[in-house]
Each structure stands twice: as C-alpha cells, then as structure tokens.
Write an enzyme that holds these catalytic residues in place. Sequence first.
Site, PDB file in Angstrom:
ATOM      1  N   ARG A  88      79.945 -52.519 -57.088  1.00 41.07           N
ATOM      2  CA  ARG A  88      79.719 -51.411 -58.014  1.00 41.07           C
ATOM      3  C   ARG A  88      81.033 -50.811 -58.492  1.00 41.07           C
ATOM      4  O   ARG A  88      81.015 -49.889 -59.303  1.00 41.07           O
ATOM      5  CB  ARG A  88      78.926 -50.324 -57.305  1.00 41.07           C
ATOM      6  CG  ARG A  88      77.470 -50.217 -57.725  1.00 41.07           C
ATOM      7  CD  ARG A  88      76.853 -49.123 -56.870  1.00 41.07           C
ATOM      8  NE  ARG A  88      75.673 -48.548 -57.412  1.00 41.07           N
ATOM      9  CZ  ARG A  88      74.432 -48.958 -57.103  1.00 41.07           C
ATOM     10  NH1 ARG A  88      74.248 -49.991 -56.320  1.00 41.07           N
ATOM     11  NH2 ARG A  88      73.394 -48.330 -57.592  1.00 41.07           N
ATOM     12  N   ARG A 156      62.185 -41.212 -54.598  1.00 42.07           N
ATOM     13  CA  ARG A 156      63.498 -41.089 -53.969  1.00 42.07           C
ATOM     14  C   ARG A 156      64.156 -39.802 -54.433  1.00 42.07           C
ATOM     15  O   ARG A 156      64.070 -39.453 -55.592  1.00 42.07           O
ATOM     16  CB  ARG A 156      64.376 -42.281 -54.374  1.00 42.07           C
ATOM     17  CG  ARG A 156      64.357 -43.414 -53.383  1.00 42.07           C
ATOM     18  CD  ARG A 156      64.951 -44.666 -53.956  1.00 42.07           C
ATOM     19  NE  ARG A 156      66.300 -44.491 -54.499  1.00 42.07           N
ATOM     20  CZ  ARG A 156      67.014 -45.495 -55.025  1.00 42.07           C
ATOM     21  NH1 ARG A 156      66.512 -46.697 -55.061  1.00 42.07           N
ATOM     22  NH2 ARG A 156      68.209 -45.276 -55.505  1.00 42.07           N
TER      23      ARG A 156
END
Length: 210
Positions: A88, A156
């Site tokens: 990432r 989430r």
Amino acid sequence: MKLILLGAPGAGKGTQAEVICNELKIPAVSTGNMIREALSKGTEMGLKAKSFIDAGKLVPDEVVIGIIKDRLAKDDCANGFILDGFPRTIPQAEALDNMGIVIDRVVDIEVPDEKIASRLSGRRVCKDCGASYHLEYKAPKAEGKCDACGGELVQRKDDEPATVLDRLKVYHEQTEPLKDYYEKKGILRIVEGQEEVADTSALTLKALED
Ligand code: ADP
Ligand code: ZN
C-alpha cells in the site's frame, strides 16, 4: 502466478481475490483480514494496529511488512499467491522486491471516488468469519446473516462515512503512486470496476492472461 490487486478501499479487491483464489487455486493473502484477525484475538500487534485502522490511517510499514514476510514464507504460497491490500506504500513494494519476490502481474481495479462512498457504506462483514457482503451488490441470502456461517453481519467501524474520506485521501497520496512503480516494470494492468461482481471478475481474469 504471483499477483497483486491494487485499488481504492471498496474497489472490490477482496471479492476478486476470492474469485481468483478459487479459479487458480492459489491463496488470497489480505493484510486487512490478518490485522483484523489479530485485533479480534487481542494480540499485541492487533492492539497496536487498532488506532490506525479506526482513524482510516495506514498501519506502520514495518508492522505489515513483518506480517507479510511470515505469511509468504508458508508452504501454501510456494506456487503463487494473490496479495489483497499489500503493498500500500512504496516502501512496502520495495520490501517485497528486497525479499526476492518477483511479481508476475499487478491488476489495478479502478472505481471513481464518487462511487466509493456508497460501496463502503453498503458493505457488511460477518462478525464471526469475516466474510464480506454488500447490501446492494452482494447481498446475503438471509438479511443480516452470513451465508457461510450464520454469523451476524455488521458494519466495519472504518466503513463509517466519517472515516471513508480519510481512507480515500490516504489511498491517493500513498497507494496510488504504486501504479507508476509497477507500470515501469511493465506488469500493471488496469480493470474498470463494474456494477456486477462477475463482470469485474471476467475482466480481471482476462488481465492475467496477456
Ligand atoms: P480496504 O481495502 O477496504 O481499505 P483493508 O481490509 O484492506 O480494507 O484494510 C483496512 C485497514 O487495515 C486499512 O485502512 C489500514 O489501516 C490497514 N491495512 C491493511 N493493509 C495494510 C497495509 N498493507 N499497510 C498499512 N495498513 C494496512
Ligand atoms: Zn460468517
């Protein structure tokens, strides 16, 4: 096949990773899932990661690099793997190179920013097994219940609207430069994320062929 799936949060990397995993019989390796698992078990690493995840920030490179190193050393990764959510950042990509791992293909699943918010707000995950659903695009058979294990489906915390914009910003600043990194190596392919999961899968599998 050693494959990386790139894309913004909510672009559908995890869903496509599952499809390819079944198709090519190579494991899908998701740093997000591994971190959440550590968190739910209450390990030291999980606790350290919690504040970063909840704030929509990236967990520090050295932590995720350590996790990935251990995971890729396992036997089931010997014939290839699908990385979902790693690398990432540029230092994470360099760490993979330094481990001597040669990636065959990087597929970037592109979804415009305007669509990300609705994709993430509709996402639900199973509290027990972590399976991922979407109210609109991948609805469970029974409302609020996991198809696989019957567990309760929840949102989430980092999919709440307040955090989504932060995650998108992080994506553009820190993850998107990876497109250039892999384009220069000649292994990047771009896939436009479609409304239907199966349509994106068809494009993704095709991108692995050439
Ligand atoms: P999504 O792709 O939907 O953003 P993930 O499950 O891949 O979700 O990641 C959730 C969170 O876990 C990220 O916002 C970040 O805090 C952490 N995380 C996952 N993978 C990495 C990584 N490679 N580097 C740093 N942080 C990560
Ligand atoms: Zn479940």
